[in-house]
Design an enzyme around this catalytic site. Structure first.
Site, PDB file in Angstrom:
ATOM      1  N   LYS A 120       0.825  -1.212   0.000  1.00 18.10           N
ATOM      2  CA  LYS A 120       0.000   0.000   0.000  1.00 18.10           C
ATOM      3  C   LYS A 120       0.858   1.261   0.000  1.00 18.10           C
ATOM      4  O   LYS A 120       0.404   2.323  -0.421  1.00 18.10           O
ATOM      5  CB  LYS A 120      -0.941   0.006   1.213  1.00 18.10           C
ATOM      6  N   GLU A 121       2.079   1.138   0.530  1.00 19.45           N
ATOM      7  CA  GLU A 121       3.017   2.265   0.574  1.00 19.45           C
ATOM      8  C   GLU A 121       4.302   1.817  -0.130  1.00 19.45           C
ATOM      9  O   GLU A 121       5.206   1.282   0.517  1.00 19.45           O
ATOM     10  CB  GLU A 121       3.294   2.666   2.026  1.00 19.45           C
ATOM     11  N   ASP A 150       6.781  -0.766  10.219  1.00 22.40           N
ATOM     12  CA  ASP A 150       5.897  -1.469  11.147  1.00 22.40           C
ATOM     13  C   ASP A 150       5.329  -2.744  10.545  1.00 22.40           C
ATOM     14  O   ASP A 150       4.698  -3.518  11.254  1.00 22.40           O
ATOM     15  CB  ASP A 150       4.767  -0.540  11.599  1.00 22.40           C
ATOM     16  N   LYS A 287       0.456   3.830  15.015  1.00 24.97           N
ATOM     17  CA  LYS A 287       1.544   4.738  14.654  1.00 24.97           C
ATOM     18  C   LYS A 287       2.177   5.380  15.884  1.00 24.97           C
ATOM     19  O   LYS A 287       3.395   5.604  15.916  1.00 24.97           O
ATOM     20  CB  LYS A 287       1.027   5.820  13.704  1.00 24.97           C
ATOM     21  N   ASP A 311       5.325  11.430   7.302  1.00 24.78           N
ATOM     22  CA  ASP A 311       4.679  10.280   6.700  1.00 24.78           C
ATOM     23  C   ASP A 311       5.550   9.789   5.557  1.00 24.78           C
ATOM     24  O   ASP A 311       6.348  10.549   4.991  1.00 24.78           O
ATOM     25  CB  ASP A 311       3.296  10.649   6.174  1.00 24.78           C
ATOM     26  N   ASP A 453      -1.811  12.018  16.318  1.00 20.87           N
ATOM     27  CA  ASP A 453      -1.236  13.343  16.079  1.00 20.87           C
ATOM     28  C   ASP A 453      -2.070  14.428  16.771  1.00 20.87           C
ATOM     29  O   ASP A 453      -1.545  15.249  17.523  1.00 20.87           O
ATOM     30  CB  ASP A 453      -1.111  13.623  14.575  1.00 20.87           C
TER      31      ASP A 453
END
Length: 737
Positions: A120-121, A150, A287, A311, A453
């Site tokens: 996905k990333e 992660d 996160k 990010d 955040d």
């Protein structure tokens, strides 16, 4: 950094300046007073209607509208906190030369980059982000980049092994040629001034990119791709028992500044890959947990006084950014309480008119400017520079960690590859390390919400820290905007659950926040915490006036009634002020129109579902998990996004209320016109105005339901369910009207 601040204080040159627009502030305060009077008048009208119900149905309608207007008024009042004292800043990085004469004068910088899923990333995107900050106009010996994987993927580690080799070519190329866009992919895509040296560098980059992408496509790293025994040993740790949810900690130093050199002989930044230990029996806190692991690991290895969180897709667009940050951290007037400097999120690849409102101008720019005039902008999860001290209690209440080596004052004296350092780093990256400690509660990033955040920034400021919003003309960072409607809605749904977790906790901004930060700052955070409640009034106004119209019942004052003017003023005033803020922030009318449309669609879908998810979770019927937003670009989706066609191609329950509202309002419009043409009463005109506004906003939905043939059209199942639900609502409305 105290000695550096002292030198900065000794110079006569300013490092920053600030400006408040008194004219805009005066106008906003005057308008707020007038608008508040109109809200009170509306409430009086509602109370009068409630005290004189003509039937059970009219009482139900009056109560529903009153509750909706109370929520709208509450959210409007919260939003006024952003308009009371908007602050604009400017930095003068050139004036730092007086106090920063040599490399050793600069404070060290640790950069945290988080990724979780190589599919996905894409790792090559994460690599580009890392390279863009490694190439800052900053002493390379002072930069350490920590990559948190992660997902514990060998694919990501391999990508960064390749990146470490490429950095030795890329960094000197940037210095020599004065490259500003230091993300390699962005540079080679936008650069038109080619030379033989640029061609050679692009060829090196493309080879690396192809190698990384081929490995991701295959899903494994072949032995033939490994360079040397050290890489072989590192990658061979991935066994059949090694899964994203269960694996040991893995910390790999890919570049060591003291020893690693680029092709010109200059030092390279430290580059460290970190995958914390995972166990299905231990909580990981998503996160926030990954960031706290990086805080501890970096403390044992470099312990820089300044930390940048990014990010994985949020790359640097300005190599001067750290110098702008120092203009605030080295300012003696701000030094004691300034805990972080937040930059706005900006995005690449946004469609011409931003159909999904992905720029989120209010969240990232307009509201941040308003909060900066109070105690400072909120933390938005990326593009933020912290002083390490902020993670250890308030400015006047230091919270000691359980190990002295994790203290912000600890000086690391051994090389980062020394056995003692690596042993301690792996220890603090263990899945059970935080047990019986204050991590996530009094230390580090805060646990307790899916939006770590927002919650962390809120807690930092409630402890007494202030922040700065830095918004230079050249964007400091660029990220990827979601190009699929399901991705947009799923991301906001997760935010909705996390925000409500804070709003209805002991740390609620409306109670705890107001007490600890003051009224305006508490209200500014409350606006976000209760953001999902927009779903209630939008849903009511999306269905109730239309169902009443279909059944011939008037629920608003006649157009000639003075009370109708109050409704018009409240509607036009709210939307007009919103449009003005948007245009002043650099937006256009078309972008604003799409922004307010997405506000409605989000309220009807992801905010509504997020609210229900939170309620179910609160009573123990749901366990929400963290879903990574996909950064993979599908060619067909990209084409439809560029053509500004909404993406409804996959089945999602969140599409049902959107499609149902579109059907009910279209039916209401047709029946309303028929009634008016047949000599119907003018009492229906206000409802017709509401219907017309909703129908105009739903045009992309009508396109997707009946006018499009591409893969992004509305799934037939959604249309069927929506028609069925609309028929049920018609029957239900007939009972009450």
């Amino acid at each position: 950094m105290e000695d550096i601040r002292a030198r900065a204080a000794a110079t006569a040159l300013p490092l920053n300046s600030q400006h408040i627009s008194r004219r805009a502030t005066t106008f906003n305060r005057l308008f707020a007073a007038i608008y508040s009077g109109a809200i009170l008048a509306l409430f009086y009208h509602h109370m009068a209607s409630l005290l004189k119900p003509t039937s059970l149905g009219s009482f139900f309608v009056s109560v529903s509208l009153f509750i909706s207007d109370i929520i709208l008024a509450f959210m409007w009042v919260n939003a006024q906190s952003y308009r009371m004292n908007p602050l604009h800043r400017r930095e003068y990085p050139g004036n730092l030369k007086e106090s920063l004469n040599k490399d050793s004068d600069f404070p060290a910088l640790d950069v945290f980059i988080c990724t979780a899923d190589p599919y996905k990333e894409p790792p090559i995107n994460v690599v580009n982000t890392a390279l863009s900050v490694m190439a800052y106009d900053y002493p390379t010996c002072k930069i350490s980049v920590y990559v948190s994987d992660d997902g514990g993927s060998a694919l990501t580690l391999f990508a960064f092994m390749e990146a470490a080799r490429f950095a030795a070519e890329w960094l000197p190329f940037c210095r020599k040629n004065g490259v500003v866009e230091r993300n390699p992919d962005a540079f080679f895509t936008s650069n038109n001034d080619w030379s033989s040296e640029t061609d050679k560098m692009k060829e090196i980059y493309e080879k690396m990119k192809m190698k990384v992408e081929n490995v991701v496509k295959k899903g494994k790293v072949g032995d033939e791709l490994m360079n040397g025994e050290e890489e072989l040993m590192a990658l061979n740790q991935w066994t059949t028992s090694f899964t994203p949810k269960r694996h040991p900690s893995l910390i790999k130093v890919l570049l060591e500044s003291a020893k690693s050199k680029d092709v010109s002989g200059e030092s390279l930044p430290n580059l460290i890959y970190v995958s914390r230990q995972k166990s299905e029996s231990s909580p990981h806190h998503f996160k926030a947990g990954a960031l706290n692991t990086l805080l501890r690991v970096s403390a044992t290895m470099t312990n820089a006084p300044i930390i940048l969180t990014l990010d994985c897709d949020n790359y640097s667009n300005d190599p001067q950014t750290p110098l702008r940050v120092l203009c605030y951290f080295l300012d003696p007037k701000l030094a004691t309480t300034c805990g972080y400097v937040q930059f706005p999120q900006r995005f690449n690849g946004v469609s011409k008119n931003d159909i999904y409102a992905g720029e989120l101008k209010r969240l990232f720019i307009i509201n941040s400017i308003g909060m900066d005039g109070l105690l400072g902008a909120n933390y938005v999860g990326t593009g933020c520079f912290f002083v390490r001290r902020i993670f250890f209690g308030g400015p006047s209440s230091f919270q000691s960690p359980e190990l002295s080596q994790l203290s912000p004052n600890h000086v690391v004296e051994k090389p980062i590859k020394s056995p003692q350092i690596l042993e301690l780093a792996n220890r603090v990256a263990g899945c059970d390390y935080e047990t019986d400690t204050q991590w996530g509660y009094k230390l580090g990033f805060k646990y307790g919400s899916l939006v770590e955040d927002y919650f962390s920034g809120f807690r930092f400021q409630s402890e007494g820290w202030k922040s700065v919003f830095c918004n230079p003309k050249r964007a400091a960072f660029y990220g990827d905007v979601p190009i699929s409607l399901p991705d947009v809605l799923n991301q906001v749904k997760r935010w909705a659950v996390g925000l409500l977790e804070v709003g209805f906790s002991k740390y609620s901004p409306i109670t705890f926040g107001v007490r600890s930060m003051g009224l305006l700052m508490g209200l500014s955070y409350a606006h976000y915490a209760f953001w999902p409640l927009w779903s209630i009034p939008v849903t009511v106004y999306g269905f109730l006036p239309q169902l009443a119209l279909i059944n011939g019942a008037a629920i608003f004052p006649n157009v000639w009634d003075p009370w109708f003017a109050v409704y018009v003023f409240l509607f036009v005033g709210a939307y007009g002020q919103d449009l003005l803020d948007f245009v002043v922030a650099g937006g256009t009318f078309r972008k604003w129109w799409n922004d307010q449309r997405m506000w409605s669609l989000r309220a009807l879908s992801c905010l509504l579902f997020g609210t229900m998810e939170f309620v179910l979770q609160s009573v123990g019927f749901s366990n929400f998990g963290f879903n990574v937003t996909s950064k993979v670009m599908d060619p067909e989706q990209s084409k439809r996004y560029e053509e500004e066609l909404f993406e409804f191609g996959v089945f999602s329950p969140m599409f049902v209320p959107i499609a149902t509202v579109a059907i009910v309002n279209l039916a209401g419009g047709v029946i309303g016109i028929w009634r008016l043409c047949g000599g119907g009463s003018e009492e229906m005109l206000p409802q017709m105005i509401v219907v017309g506004f909703v129908v105009a906003n739903c045009w992309p939905v009508y396109e997707a339901m009946g006018l499009r043939k591409d893969a992004g059209k509305m799934p037939p199942k959604i249309t069927f369910l929506s028609v069925f639900l609309a028929l049920f609502l018609f029957w239900f409305g007939a009972l009450f009207c």
